[in-house]
Structure formats: structure tokens, C-alpha cells
Write a protein that holds these residues in place. Structure first.
Motif, mmCIF file in Angstrom:
data_model
loop_
_atom_site.group_PDB
_atom_site.id
_atom_site.type_symbol
_atom_site.label_atom_id
_atom_site.label_comp_id
_atom_site.label_asym_id
_atom_site.label_seq_id
_atom_site.Cartn_x
_atom_site.Cartn_y
_atom_site.Cartn_z
ATOM 1 N N UNK A 236 -28.393 14.096 72.633
ATOM 2 C CA UNK A 236 -27.607 15.218 71.779
ATOM 3 C C UNK A 236 -27.090 14.194 70.717
ATOM 4 N N UNK A 237 -27.853 13.995 69.590
ATOM 5 C CA UNK A 237 -27.628 13.558 68.414
ATOM 6 C C UNK A 237 -26.301 13.723 67.805
ATOM 7 N N UNK B 188 -28.084 4.489 61.791
ATOM 8 C CA UNK B 188 -28.482 5.097 60.568
ATOM 9 C C UNK B 188 -29.409 6.375 60.880
ATOM 10 N N UNK B 189 -29.957 6.590 62.163
ATOM 11 C CA UNK B 189 -30.578 7.608 62.504
ATOM 12 C C UNK B 189 -29.705 8.240 63.720
ATOM 13 N N UNK B 190 -29.151 9.390 63.393
ATOM 14 C CA UNK B 190 -28.164 9.806 64.457
ATOM 15 C C UNK B 190 -29.007 9.946 65.870
ATOM 16 N N UNK B 191 -27.896 9.560 66.891
ATOM 17 C CA UNK B 191 -28.636 9.571 68.353
ATOM 18 C C UNK B 191 -29.134 8.153 68.622
ATOM 19 N N UNK B 192 -29.295 7.188 67.865
ATOM 20 C CA UNK B 192 -29.985 5.851 68.205
ATOM 21 C C UNK B 192 -29.316 4.984 67.454
#
Length: 105
Positions: A16-17, A47-51
Motif C-alpha cells: 500500500x504505497x 523516492x518511489x512511494x512504497x519502497x
């Protein structure tokens, strides 16, 4: 594997980002023996939602070390992590006489 004396790169992910938005986090974690330590912190930039990824402290001793993430903080928000928050890190000893692995270019 990670070689003794090096840090490990740990990836945290959330499907669930929206639960892991972009930002600069402070990650608090514990390590089990043979590299036992508690309340360590590291900076994680998402910088990338979720990770996001972060580096552990240097792991001096060979063997399997369990990392347990205990808290994620972003700005004024701090969240205790209590589920799906452990992973094993395999730390490999360097060859006798070497303090770091040798690579040929």
C-alpha cells in the motif's frame, strides 16, 4: 551475502504505497547475535512511494544476524513497527589474512 566488516543494504516495502510515501525517514532497528546491538538508526530516503533502502551499521562477525525494524519516523510522525519487520542477513567471513574481499577488474 555481506562480508564481515561491511554494512548490509536493507529494503523496506509496503504494497500500500500510501503507507510509505516519499520522504527522508529515520529507521530504528535492532540486530541479533553475532552482531548484537539495539536502538541503532539509519537514514532511509524513499523516492518511489512504497519502497526504500537503508544501510545497516558495519557487521563485524560472520554468521546469521536477524535485523528487526522497530520504528520509522518521518518529520514529526513516529510509527512503532510490530509486524512483518524482521529479516535474516548472512554475514560471510573474509579469507584468512584479508580484511575485505578481493575483486579482479
Amino acid at each position: 551475502p555481506v562480508f564481515a566488516g561491511d554494512s548490509a543494504i536493507v529494503t523496506l516495502a509496503n504494497t500500500v504505497v500510501a503507507n510509505l510515501p516519499d520522504g527522508t525517514y529515520t529507521v530504528t532497528y535492532n540486530l541479533s547475535a553475532p552482531n548484537e546491538a539495539t536502538d541503532l538508526t539509519s537514514t532511509m530516503v524513499v523516492t518511489t512511494a512504497g519502497t526504500g533502502t537503508f544501510d545497516t551499521s558495519n557487521l563485524a562477525n560472520a554468521g546469521t544476524t536477524t535485523i528487526t525494524v522497530t520504528n520509522l519516523a518521518l518529520g514529526g510522525c513516529s510509527n512503532i513497527i510490530s509486524a512483518n519487520h524482521t529479516a535474516d542477513i548472512t554475514v560471510t567471513a573474509c579469507a584468512a589474512g584479508n580484511t575485505a574481499p578481493l575483486f579482479n577488474n
